[in-house]
Enzyme design. Structure first.
Site, short mmCIF file in Angstrom:
data_model
loop_
_atom_site.label_atom_id
_atom_site.label_comp_id
_atom_site.label_asym_id
_atom_site.label_seq_id
_atom_site.Cartn_x
_atom_site.Cartn_y
_atom_site.Cartn_z
N ASP A 175 4.39 7.31 -3.19
CA ASP A 175 4.12 6.00 -2.59
C ASP A 175 3.80 5.11 -3.78
OD1 ASP A 175 2.71 3.69 -1.63
OD2 ASP A 175 2.54 4.70 0.29
N HIS A 176 4.74 4.26 -4.13
CA HIS A 176 4.58 3.59 -5.43
C HIS A 176 3.36 2.65 -5.45
CE1 HIS A 176 6.73 0.14 -3.67
NE2 HIS A 176 6.30 -0.58 -4.69
N HIS A 238 2.60 2.24 2.38
CA HIS A 238 1.85 1.47 1.39
C HIS A 238 0.53 0.88 1.91
CE1 HIS A 238 5.54 1.94 -0.70
NE2 HIS A 238 6.15 0.86 -0.25
#
Ligand code: BG6
Length: 484
Positions: A175-176, A238
């Site tokens: 999950d950036h 996110h």
């Protein structure tokens, strides 16, 4: 100093993500001296390309997307030899895997990473094919991009299928947002500053607003985006992760197990959405053409080139967290494409002074954690206005800009994450039970929207969303805190 040499296989190596994010991330790490001689970054995709041709593409990608490319053009030439290319459909176990196999180092203990940057339907066949070809060692890791499924059932199918071949300790769900320094910094602010942590609860905090606004439309990603929408694309992953970091109890230690245990408790404590809840506490919208900043911006349907779509490009919702710390505090989430400004931030609104000491009512106090683009934190303070007669109040700001404070370029989120996967450190990756809990919470919203309990609204491109967005907060006596 360099990390021990490793093998990193990018599955889907000609795609957008590889060129925009993955190769630039490795390049920046290379510029900082962290990529050891002997490391191999192996691109795999179906196209028939030589190493040379792939390096040429990579070079063009780096020139366009790597932050240091301009200041260090010669570094690109030095970096390219680390790249290799294999023409292979890695979801096909019966294809010819000999070239890939021969490129991989057999050293025991050497880190080997498969980064699957393809369509999610290929995750399981790819994991199976890697296993079938005998490429999983003890120190092999599988990185999966989001989205993990489109609902709980499809997420389970991916996690089960992959889990047949890889232990949970080997699966790195990326999950950036967790790779963003400012997102990680939520932990530092809260747990290293008692002055904040001591007021971090329902006694002092009136509401929390999480906004992730983008000015871009869906661009070339329309076909994917139209099957996802803002809820699946941004919230399930996110923004729920961000919410967890804001709301979680202090972890015993900063270990993968402790941190993820605490996040999971928050996901499970989110007030479940009922059908009435969806009607009352969610809003969904789709952008329509409008003129903004002297420009004519197309609507979503024009961007997509279709006459109709049920996909939300914007949403706002209200939830609560059922724990002693947060009882009764609304958490609002808002995200969308084609909004007025690009900005991701968390607004903590404090409760007002209970007793009227001043003639003026002080402005509500806010702590704003600016995730991007203008990374920093600010605290609003009511102060005595020296320019006014008598005792008047005016809002002032305590403001920290992180790039200024640290004098650095803020690294792209993928840099940390790729190197953490190489090192086998899962602290910044999503555990299976988190994915499950997040889908469990999101599903009733998907269902309610499918049944149209909350109809789709429209908003003019270049605005902050449909007008009803204000009503969602006004009902509780709040308003979105918009930065100037
Ligand atoms: C991605 C979404 O995961 O995150 C995109 O698929 C979105 O739709 C992007 O634009 C936002 O990331 P960032 O880092 O620009 O906030």
């Amino acid at each position: 100093s360099p990390v021990a040499a490793f093998d990193f296989v990018i599955v889907g190596a000609t795609g957008d993500l590889t060129m925009r994010k993955l190769l630039p991330a490795f390049f920046e790490q290379f510029c900082r001296g962290r990529i050891a001689v002997g490391t191999k970054i192996i691109g795999a995709a179906r196209s028939d390309l030589t190493d040379e041709a792939y390096r040429q593409r990579a070079k063009e990608g780096l020139q366009q997307f790597a932050a240091s490319a301009k200041s260090a053009p010669d570094k690109i030439e030095a970096f390219l030899p680390f790249l290799h290319y294999v023409s292979l459909d890695m979801s096909d176990r019966h294809a010819d895997w000999t070239r890939l196999t021969s490129l991989l180092d057999q050293d025991e203990g050497r880190s080997r990473v498969f980064y699957v940057a393809t369509a999610p339907r290929l995750y399981v066949p790819t994991a199976e094919a890697i296993a079938h070809n005998g490429l999983i060692t003890d120190t092999t890791r599988l990185v999966l991009e989001k989205p993990i499924g489109t609902d709980l059932t499809s997420a389970d199918a991916i996690n089960d299928g992959v889990g047949k071949h890889f232990r949970e300790e080997q699966v790195f769900r990326i999950d950036h947002y967790l790779g963003k320094q400012t997102v990680q910094n939520i932990l530092a602010l809260r747990f290293a500053n008692p002055v904040l942590e001591r007021i971090w609860d329902a006694d002092s905090i009136a509401c929390v607003q999480i906004t992730a606004a983008e000015t871009v439309g869906v661009g070339k990603r329309g076909p994917y985006y139209d099957t996802a929408g803002a809820l699946r694309d941004m919230v399930q992953n996110h923004l729920l992760q961000v919410l967890c970091l804001v709301a979680m109890e202090p972890p015993t230690a900063l270990s993968a197990t402790d941190l993820r245990d605490e996040k999971l408790k928050i996901l499970r404590a989110l007030k479940p959405m009922t059908s009435e809840g969806v009607a009352r506490d969610t809003i969904r919208g789709q952008y329509v053409a409008a003129a903004a900043n002297g420009e004519q911006i197309p609507g979503y349907l024009e961007d997509l080139g279709t006459p109709a779509s049920h996909t939300e490009t914007w949403l706002a919702l209200r939830t609560e967290i059922r724990t002693p710390r947060w009882a009764g505090v609304p958490f609002y989430i808002r995200t969308g494409k084609r909004m007025a400004r690009k900005e991701t931030e968390i607004v903590i609104q404090f409760r007002p002074q209970p007793w009227p000491v001043f003639q003026d009512t002080p402005e509500p106090g806010f702590l704003i954690l600016r995730i991007q683009p203008d990374e920093g934190v600010s605290l609003s303070l009511s102060s005595k206005d020296p320019t006014a007669p008598g005792f008047r109040l005016r809002e002032t700001q305590l403001d920290v800009s992180y790039p200024q404070a640290f004098g650095v370029r803020y690294p792209d989120s993928y840099e940390d994450l790729l190197m953490a996967a190489v090192a086998g450190d899962q602290v910044l990756f999503i555990r299976r039970d988190e994915v499950t809990a997040a889908w469990q919470w999101v599903e009733p919203i998907l269902k309610g929207w499918a049944e149209d309990v909350r109809p789709m609204e429209t908003y003019a491109a270049g605005t902050q969303g449909p007008a009803s967005s204000d009503a969602l907060l006004a009902r509780d006596g709040f308003a979105w805190k918009e930065s100037a």
